[in-house]
Design a protein around this motif. Sequence first.
Motif, mmCIF file in Angstrom:
data_model
loop_
_atom_site.group_PDB
_atom_site.id
_atom_site.type_symbol
_atom_site.label_atom_id
_atom_site.label_comp_id
_atom_site.label_asym_id
_atom_site.label_seq_id
_atom_site.Cartn_x
_atom_site.Cartn_y
_atom_site.Cartn_z
ATOM 1 N N ALA B 100 0.835 -1.203 0.000
ATOM 2 C CA ALA B 100 0.000 0.000 0.000
ATOM 3 C C ALA B 100 0.871 1.254 0.000
ATOM 4 C CB ALA B 100 -0.893 0.001 1.234
ATOM 5 N N GLY B 101 0.267 2.361 -0.352
ATOM 6 C CA GLY B 101 0.975 3.636 -0.320
ATOM 7 C C GLY B 101 1.076 4.168 1.101
ATOM 8 N N PRO B 102 1.830 5.246 1.290
ATOM 9 C CA PRO B 102 1.979 5.826 2.630
ATOM 10 C C PRO B 102 0.668 6.424 3.127
ATOM 11 C CG PRO B 102 2.940 7.262 0.983
ATOM 12 C CD PRO B 102 2.541 6.011 0.264
ATOM 13 N N LEU B 103 0.623 6.732 4.413
ATOM 14 C CA LEU B 103 -0.627 7.199 5.013
ATOM 15 C C LEU B 103 -0.930 8.658 4.672
ATOM 16 C CD1 LEU B 103 -0.189 5.595 8.536
ATOM 17 C CD2 LEU B 103 -1.434 4.700 6.549
ATOM 18 N N GLY B 104 0.119 9.466 4.550
ATOM 19 C CA GLY B 104 -0.086 10.912 4.423
ATOM 20 C C GLY B 104 -0.829 11.333 3.177
ATOM 21 N N THR B 105 -0.660 10.586 2.086
ATOM 22 C CA THR B 105 -1.300 10.969 0.826
ATOM 23 C C THR B 105 -2.719 10.407 0.703
ATOM 24 O OG1 THR B 105 -0.269 9.033 -0.185
ATOM 25 C CG2 THR B 105 0.873 11.128 -0.459
ATOM 26 N N PHE B 106 -3.112 9.581 1.657
ATOM 27 C CA PHE B 106 -4.410 8.915 1.568
ATOM 28 C C PHE B 106 -5.538 9.913 1.806
ATOM 29 C CE2 PHE B 106 -7.430 5.587 3.294
ATOM 30 C CZ PHE B 106 -7.657 5.014 2.062
ATOM 31 N N GLU B 107 -6.651 9.696 1.084
ATOM 32 C CA GLU B 107 -7.766 10.656 1.169
ATOM 33 C C GLU B 107 -8.370 10.748 2.579
ATOM 34 O OE1 GLU B 107 -10.958 7.394 -0.606
ATOM 35 O OE2 GLU B 107 -10.079 8.936 -1.925
ATOM 36 N N GLY B 108 -8.150 9.711 3.398
ATOM 37 C CA GLY B 108 -8.694 9.752 4.765
ATOM 38 C C GLY B 108 -7.848 10.572 5.727
ATOM 39 N N MET B 109 -6.662 10.970 5.318
ATOM 40 C CA MET B 109 -5.760 11.669 6.238
ATOM 41 C C MET B 109 -6.313 12.990 6.760
ATOM 42 S SD MET B 109 -3.179 11.229 7.956
ATOM 43 C CE MET B 109 -1.455 11.306 8.325
ATOM 44 N N PRO B 110 -6.941 13.825 5.903
ATOM 45 C CA PRO B 110 -7.480 15.091 6.433
ATOM 46 C C PRO B 110 -8.471 14.873 7.592
ATOM 47 C CG PRO B 110 -7.465 15.136 4.034
ATOM 48 C CD PRO B 110 -7.089 13.747 4.432
ATOM 49 N N ASP B 111 -9.240 13.797 7.527
ATOM 50 C CA ASP B 111 -10.183 13.525 8.624
ATOM 51 C C ASP B 111 -9.444 13.296 9.941
ATOM 52 O OD1 ASP B 111 -12.674 13.559 7.163
ATOM 53 O OD2 ASP B 111 -11.958 11.718 6.186
ATOM 54 N N VAL B 112 -8.324 12.571 9.855
ATOM 55 C CA VAL B 112 -7.564 12.293 11.081
ATOM 56 C C VAL B 112 -6.949 13.582 11.620
ATOM 57 C CG1 VAL B 112 -5.747 10.901 12.136
ATOM 58 C CG2 VAL B 112 -7.067 9.972 10.225
ATOM 59 N N ILE B 113 -6.456 14.420 10.726
ATOM 60 C CA ILE B 113 -5.870 15.695 11.159
ATOM 61 C C ILE B 113 -6.946 16.552 11.844
ATOM 62 C CG2 ILE B 113 -4.826 17.866 10.362
ATOM 63 C CD1 ILE B 113 -3.516 16.235 8.073
ATOM 64 N N LEU B 114 -8.144 16.583 11.251
ATOM 65 C CA LEU B 114 -9.232 17.378 11.845
ATOM 66 C C LEU B 114 -9.680 16.794 13.183
ATOM 67 C CD1 LEU B 114 -11.231 18.228 8.584
ATOM 68 C CD2 LEU B 114 -9.977 19.842 10.057
ATOM 69 N N GLU B 115 -9.687 15.474 13.270
ATOM 70 C CA GLU B 115 -10.031 14.848 14.561
ATOM 71 C C GLU B 115 -9.018 15.216 15.620
ATOM 72 O OE1 GLU B 115 -11.380 10.675 15.291
ATOM 73 O OE2 GLU B 115 -11.119 10.538 13.110
ATOM 74 N N ARG B 116 -7.733 15.180 15.220
ATOM 75 C CA ARG B 116 -6.659 15.533 16.151
ATOM 76 C C ARG B 116 -6.845 16.973 16.633
ATOM 77 N NH1 ARG B 116 -4.076 12.996 19.436
ATOM 78 N NH2 ARG B 116 -2.467 11.876 18.331
ATOM 79 N N ALA B 117 -7.190 17.865 15.725
ATOM 80 C CA ALA B 117 -7.396 19.268 16.086
ATOM 81 C C ALA B 117 -8.616 19.418 17.005
ATOM 82 C CB ALA B 117 -7.566 20.104 14.819
ATOM 83 N N ASP B 118 -9.697 18.688 16.691
ATOM 84 C CA ASP B 118 -10.902 18.740 17.547
ATOM 85 C C ASP B 118 -10.585 18.250 18.959
ATOM 86 O OD1 ASP B 118 -12.371 19.680 15.462
ATOM 87 O OD2 ASP B 118 -13.395 17.782 15.012
ATOM 88 N N ASP B 119 -9.858 17.126 19.025
ATOM 89 C CA ASP B 119 -9.500 16.579 20.337
ATOM 90 C C ASP B 119 -8.703 17.594 21.144
ATOM 91 O OD1 ASP B 119 -10.644 14.287 19.448
ATOM 92 O OD2 ASP B 119 -8.782 13.126 19.257
ATOM 93 N N LEU B 120 -7.825 18.300 20.446
ATOM 94 C CA LEU B 120 -6.962 19.282 21.111
ATOM 95 C C LEU B 120 -7.786 20.441 21.672
ATOM 96 C CD1 LEU B 120 -4.146 20.537 21.730
ATOM 97 C CD2 LEU B 120 -4.102 21.352 19.365
ATOM 98 N N LEU B 121 -8.754 20.894 20.894
ATOM 99 C CA LEU B 121 -9.525 22.078 21.299
ATOM 100 C C LEU B 121 -10.630 21.753 22.303
ATOM 101 C CD1 LEU B 121 -9.892 23.965 17.882
ATOM 102 C CD2 LEU B 121 -8.340 24.484 19.775
ATOM 103 N N LYS B 122 -10.976 20.471 22.401
ATOM 104 C CA LYS B 122 -12.097 20.067 23.257
ATOM 105 C C LYS B 122 -11.914 20.586 24.691
ATOM 106 C CE LYS B 122 -13.656 16.108 22.055
ATOM 107 N NZ LYS B 122 -13.431 14.659 21.880
ATOM 108 N N GLY B 123 -12.924 21.301 25.183
ATOM 109 C CA GLY B 123 -12.896 21.786 26.565
ATOM 110 C C GLY B 123 -11.966 22.973 26.787
ATOM 111 N N LYS B 124 -11.365 23.480 25.712
ATOM 112 C CA LYS B 124 -10.469 24.630 25.886
ATOM 113 C C LYS B 124 -11.130 25.862 25.250
ATOM 114 C CE LYS B 124 -6.242 21.887 25.726
ATOM 115 N NZ LYS B 124 -6.645 20.622 25.099
ATOM 116 N N GLY B 125 -11.014 26.970 25.933
ATOM 117 C CA GLY B 125 -11.617 28.201 25.410
ATOM 118 C C GLY B 125 -10.777 28.806 24.294
ATOM 119 N N THR B 126 -11.436 29.302 23.255
ATOM 120 C CA THR B 126 -10.701 30.012 22.208
ATOM 121 C C THR B 126 -11.038 31.495 22.299
ATOM 122 O OG1 THR B 126 -12.507 29.549 20.671
ATOM 123 C CG2 THR B 126 -10.613 28.081 20.577
ATOM 124 N N ARG B 127 -10.170 32.318 21.755
ATOM 125 C CA ARG B 127 -10.430 33.762 21.747
ATOM 126 C C ARG B 127 -11.463 34.095 20.674
ATOM 127 N NH1 ARG B 127 -4.680 36.941 22.461
ATOM 128 N NH2 ARG B 127 -3.688 35.375 23.756
#
Lengths: 288, 259
Positions: B100-127
């Motif tokens: 198989a090809g590497p993970l970074g070029t796979f079409e599902g990768m943006p979803d994982v990046i967005l999930e990671r960002a959501d997890d990070l922001l969860k429960g934290k206040g933004t300006r």
Amino acid sequence: MRATSPERSGGEAPRRNTAAEARAAFAAWVGEAPEGRSFGQVIVRQTPEGYELRHAANVGVPDEELVVHGDPREAREIAKLTEEGEYRPLKSSPNLRRGWVLRVEDERGLYVAMNYLYPSGVVHWHLYRNGELEITNYRENAARQSGIYKRVQRLSDEGVQNAARACCEDAVCLKKTLWDVDENTPRLSEPGEGEIPCPEPCSIFVSFARRVRLFERENKRDLDAIGLSPSEKEDLSALVDAAATGSVEFAREAEFEEPLNERRMRYRKLTLVPKLRPDEDAATPDEG
Amino acid sequence: MKALIIVGHGSHLNEDSSLPVYEHAALVRDHYTGEFDEVVECFWKEEPSMRHVLDMVESENITVVPAFISEGYFTQQVIPRELGLDGPVTHRDGRTIRYAGPLGTFEGMPDVILERADDLLKGKGTRPGRTALVLLGHGTDLNKNSGGVVYLNAERIRERGVYDLVEVGFLDQDPPIAEVVEGVEAENVVLIPVFIAEGWHTRETIPEDLGLTGEVTERADKTIFYGAPVGTHPSVADLIVSRARETEGREAELARDVS
């Protein structure tokens, strides 16, 4: 070229499943010995409930004094760090921690656990016993290296010999070294007494060989009046500095760019000590 | 029998590098019961080596998924060479090995990046104001694919319109990450390393270079949220399985191409 063993001859014949054969053969071998079998630093024994694995130093120790594991995949955690908490990049180093017992239900569980304790050890053991293990000599292995490891192709035969003595003997790796420098140049280091064959220089060895090649290169042009190279002087200074504090703290196992690395020091014992004490025969690294 | 082999880089010096590979393998065993008879880890710098992993595997139907971000030296040269692969599909000794090809070029990768960002922001206040997502790549001047995969993901995320801004910065190529974080016109900066594992860069050099104090760093003009590397997110296990499934159609495709 890698030798072609029977299971690689392929064609239309039904595939021979070497891994499954190895799993069964290993379990049978263990089953034949009521007192258990020694493999690396582990004693494996068949029990009415399945198989039991423990450190050889813990034979006869009651469960109350050990951490009892029941999942074969927990073997990975057992194999990960030394008793001092240091990372173990080479699972066949003689620094497997003690203090645990692992009980698995069946042959498959045993195979999984063994492959975490000694990755690919069981299948290589099986192929070696049957005279079918493919051996890849140093020069063949070096020929396919690229990138930062390409320079290991230029390591001298003497460099390979000393690197193998420093990196592979039983004091630092329990595998039985089977590869040679090339088909006409036998490796001279002690192969080792253990059950686990080593059919090819491993990634740790290639990394060490790269470091030795760097030492070789500086030897030619950078020796001082008494014949010491810059890195030899660096190592001696580091050793004196450390010893003067009352405790020598070693670098990590595969941190070969650091002076106080055990394998690097073993290499110095072979190549530097004879320069410093020219009247004495070179000692092997295991002595003293 | 069917096997999944996950290939990681591994490390001679620390346990961080191989950890995500082991964790993703464990998740695949748990969540995809029955899909693979064997899920096996192997590495460039740890054991089992790529060189020997096929000896250990019992299955005749094998898919190899590299736990690497970008297409490049490792995925194109080192892994095929060490595993003895002929290309996307290798037939050898009565076995079929799909690569198989590497993970970074796979079409599902943006979803994982967005999930990671959501997890990070969860429960934290933004300006109040804008929120920028900044993807951090290692990058190297030696191989344009290394940075390309980060731009690819940034573009795919930008198209979704979830963040006001989506920017890219690197450690070893332009634009430098410090300049990007300083210059981005947003009150909130969500910084996600597009790396496979935690290590020296994610734990030490990046926080040090950017003056980060942890997950949340308050500056006069902005708040910087610093996430864990995308490769350690549990959803990467799903990505690995999707990557493996994707290779299954290949033989049919190759057969069609020939006829």
